[in-house]
Design an enzyme around this catalytic site. Structure first.
Site, mmCIF file in Angstrom:
data_model
loop_
_atom_site.group_PDB
_atom_site.id
_atom_site.type_symbol
_atom_site.label_atom_id
_atom_site.label_comp_id
_atom_site.label_asym_id
_atom_site.label_seq_id
_atom_site.Cartn_x
_atom_site.Cartn_y
_atom_site.Cartn_z
ATOM 1 N N ASN A 126 0.782 -1.117 0.110
ATOM 2 C CA ASN A 126 0.097 -0.052 0.011
ATOM 3 C C ASN A 126 0.909 1.218 0.068
ATOM 4 O O ASN A 126 1.465 1.548 0.988
ATOM 5 C CB ASN A 126 -1.016 0.133 1.074
ATOM 6 C CG ASN A 126 -1.861 1.145 1.340
ATOM 7 O OD1 ASN A 126 -1.763 1.983 0.575
ATOM 8 N ND2 ASN A 126 -2.608 1.257 2.375
ATOM 9 N N LYS B 276 0.474 -1.218 -5.088
ATOM 10 C CA LYS B 276 -0.894 -0.578 -5.061
ATOM 11 C C LYS B 276 -0.787 0.819 -5.318
ATOM 12 O O LYS B 276 -0.246 1.671 -4.506
ATOM 13 C CB LYS B 276 -1.633 -0.860 -3.908
ATOM 14 C CG LYS B 276 -3.182 -0.418 -3.865
ATOM 15 C CD LYS B 276 -4.266 -1.091 -2.962
ATOM 16 C CE LYS B 276 -5.422 -0.636 -3.040
ATOM 17 N NZ LYS B 276 -6.406 -1.150 -2.265
ATOM 18 N N CYS C 248 0.782 5.251 1.952
ATOM 19 C CA CYS C 248 0.878 5.697 3.438
ATOM 20 C C CYS C 248 1.688 7.067 3.283
ATOM 21 O O CYS C 248 2.510 7.038 2.507
ATOM 22 C CB CYS C 248 1.518 4.919 4.033
ATOM 23 S SG CYS C 248 1.513 4.398 5.682
ATOM 24 N N THR D 103 -8.109 4.383 -3.115
ATOM 25 C CA THR D 103 -9.248 5.709 -3.125
ATOM 26 C C THR D 103 -8.659 6.916 -3.630
ATOM 27 O O THR D 103 -7.465 7.111 -3.490
ATOM 28 C CB THR D 103 -9.678 5.782 -1.703
ATOM 29 O OG1 THR D 103 -8.574 6.144 -0.867
ATOM 30 C CG2 THR D 103 -10.539 4.465 -0.985
HETATM 31 C C1 LIG Z 1 -13.191 1.187 4.761
HETATM 32 C C2 LIG Z 1 -11.997 1.212 3.778
HETATM 33 C C3 LIG Z 1 -10.922 0.610 4.403
HETATM 34 C C4 LIG Z 1 -9.796 0.422 3.489
HETATM 35 N N1 LIG Z 1 -8.406 0.208 3.974
HETATM 36 C C5 LIG Z 1 -7.475 -0.006 2.988
HETATM 37 C C6 LIG Z 1 -6.206 -0.548 3.327
HETATM 38 O O1 LIG Z 1 -6.032 -0.968 4.958
HETATM 39 N N2 LIG Z 1 -5.060 -0.749 2.530
HETATM 40 C C7 LIG Z 1 -5.454 -0.480 1.392
HETATM 41 O O2 LIG Z 1 -4.451 -0.617 0.357
HETATM 42 N N3 LIG Z 1 -6.652 0.126 0.777
HETATM 43 C C8 LIG Z 1 -7.563 0.003 1.581
HETATM 44 N N4 LIG Z 1 -8.820 0.726 1.095
HETATM 45 C C9 LIG Z 1 -8.998 0.902 -0.215
HETATM 46 C C10 LIG Z 1 -9.708 -0.558 -1.048
HETATM 47 O O3 LIG Z 1 -8.919 -1.429 -0.809
HETATM 48 C C11 LIG Z 1 -9.878 -0.018 -2.370
HETATM 49 O O4 LIG Z 1 -8.575 0.176 -3.065
HETATM 50 C C12 LIG Z 1 -10.928 1.065 -2.608
HETATM 51 O O5 LIG Z 1 -11.777 1.011 -1.842
HETATM 52 C C13 LIG Z 1 -11.266 1.192 -4.141
HETATM 53 O O6 LIG Z 1 -12.259 0.140 -4.455
HETATM 54 P P1 LIG Z 1 -13.949 0.033 -4.089
HETATM 55 O O7 LIG Z 1 -14.334 1.286 -4.972
HETATM 56 O O8 LIG Z 1 -14.204 -1.376 -4.822
HETATM 57 O O9 LIG Z 1 -14.232 0.186 -2.900
HETATM 58 C C14 LIG Z 1 -10.124 0.960 2.082
HETATM 59 C C15 LIG Z 1 -11.223 1.186 1.485
HETATM 60 C C16 LIG Z 1 -12.304 1.468 2.427
HETATM 61 C C17 LIG Z 1 -13.644 1.839 1.929
#
Ligand SMILES: Cc1cc2nc3c(=O)[nH]c(=O)nc-3n(C[C@H](O)[C@H](O)[C@H](O)COP(=O)(O)O)c2cc1C
Length: 292
Positions: free
Chosen positions: A128, A168, A131, A196
């Protein structure tokens, strides 16, 4: 006959190409109340850090049109607890586990890769890169090709040779191809798109930001076209898909997406999901038909 949805990921063969995205299935226990986690292609863990972190102050979730904002931050119990408690539990349930790692320095990422390499049952490492970099005024690594590349080089150099390393990426950059290229040049075995997008909501009643941390990551249907654009720019097409926010509405979303994909492939007569990867860039292979 359903299309072949299997994917090879390093030493492991995933039964299908639909994964649970990082952070959206916690450490798996939440999801396991509703579904058999062994049936997901692989579960990507919430990003694991070297030490326990409490995350950001509440409120840290906000609904937005066709999406949500979260500023959970990298809350978690740290790598020791993950390895002692969460990973063995997931493996005991027959799940394949991709471990997402996050650090505030390049050294921290490398240390995590070393720890995970000493552990059996890690299918792949997802780095990830969103960060904050403690050595660069908190700028996320993912925003700078050189810094993103340094993290990947350090992780690839520390991880056991047979564990695939995925970078990522963040969509919050002007040119995602430059960051992707730097990560591949640094040794990434694969790329994960997308994390995100940075967003914000203001409450008209209080005229104040809804999230305590002001900004949050936007996810859900609202960002899908951005993800599709990023995949198009960076890759010939995606080999796997990770389902994120949708899991919070429907814990069985991975099975549903898999079923829908199987139906789409059957409709065009594809034997393998791999046959259609990258087809958006050009012609369909012989024997397959576009759907009317
Ligand atoms: C509540 C929440 C927690 C997340 N925690 C992480 C995380 O710990 N590490 C990470 O790389 N992405 C994290 N993400 C991002 C998701 O893995 C994903 O990349 C992002 O939400 C886009 O995909 P989606 O539109 O299908 O949710 C998080 C997303 C959400 C909504």
């Amino acid at each position: 006959m359903p299309a072949d949805m299997r994917v090879r990921l390093g030493q492991a063969e995933l039964p299908n190409l639909v994964l649970a995205a990082a952070g959206c299935a916690g450490a798996g226990r939440e999801l396991a109340q509703f579904i058999d986690v062994a049936r997901i292609g692989a579960l990507i863990s919430k990003s694991v850090m070297a030490e326990p972190h409490t995350g950001n102050p509440a409120p840290r979730l906000a609904e937005t049109p066709s999406g949500m904002l979260n500023s959970v931050g990298l809350q978690g119990p740290g790598v020791d607890a993950f390895l002692q408690r969460d990973l063995p539990w997931l493996l005991s349930r027959g799940a394949r586990v991709v471990v997402s790692i996050a650090g505030q320095t390049v050294r921290e990422y490398a240390g995590l890769a070393t720890r995970l390499s000493d552990t059996a049952g890690v299918t792949a490492i997802e780095v990830n890169l969103s960060c904050p970099n403690a050595e660069d005024a908190g700028q996320p690594f993912a925003l700078d090709p050189q810094r993103a590349g340094s993290v990947i080089a350090a992780v690839r150099g520390s991880a056991r040779y047979d564990i695939p390393v995925f970078a990522k990426l963040s969509p919050d950059v002007t040119d995602i191809v430059t960051v992707a290229s730097a990560c591949v040049a640094a040794g990434a075995d694969g790329l994960s798109l997308i994390n995100t997008l940075l967003g914000m909501a203001i409450d008209p009643a209080t005229m104040r930001p809804v999230l305590a941390s002001q900004y949050g990551g936007l996810s859900g249907p609202a960002i899908r076209p951005v993800a599709v654009r990023c995949v198009w720019q960076v890759l010939a097409g995606a080999t796997m898909v990770a389902v994120g926010t949708e899991l919070m509405h429907d814990p069985s979303a991975c099975s549903r997406v898999l079923k829908e994909l199987e139906e789409e492939l059957a409709a065009i007569g594809a034997d393998r999901a791999a046959d259609v990867v990258g087809r958006a860039h050009g012609r369909m292979p012989r024997g397959l038909a576009w759907r009317a």
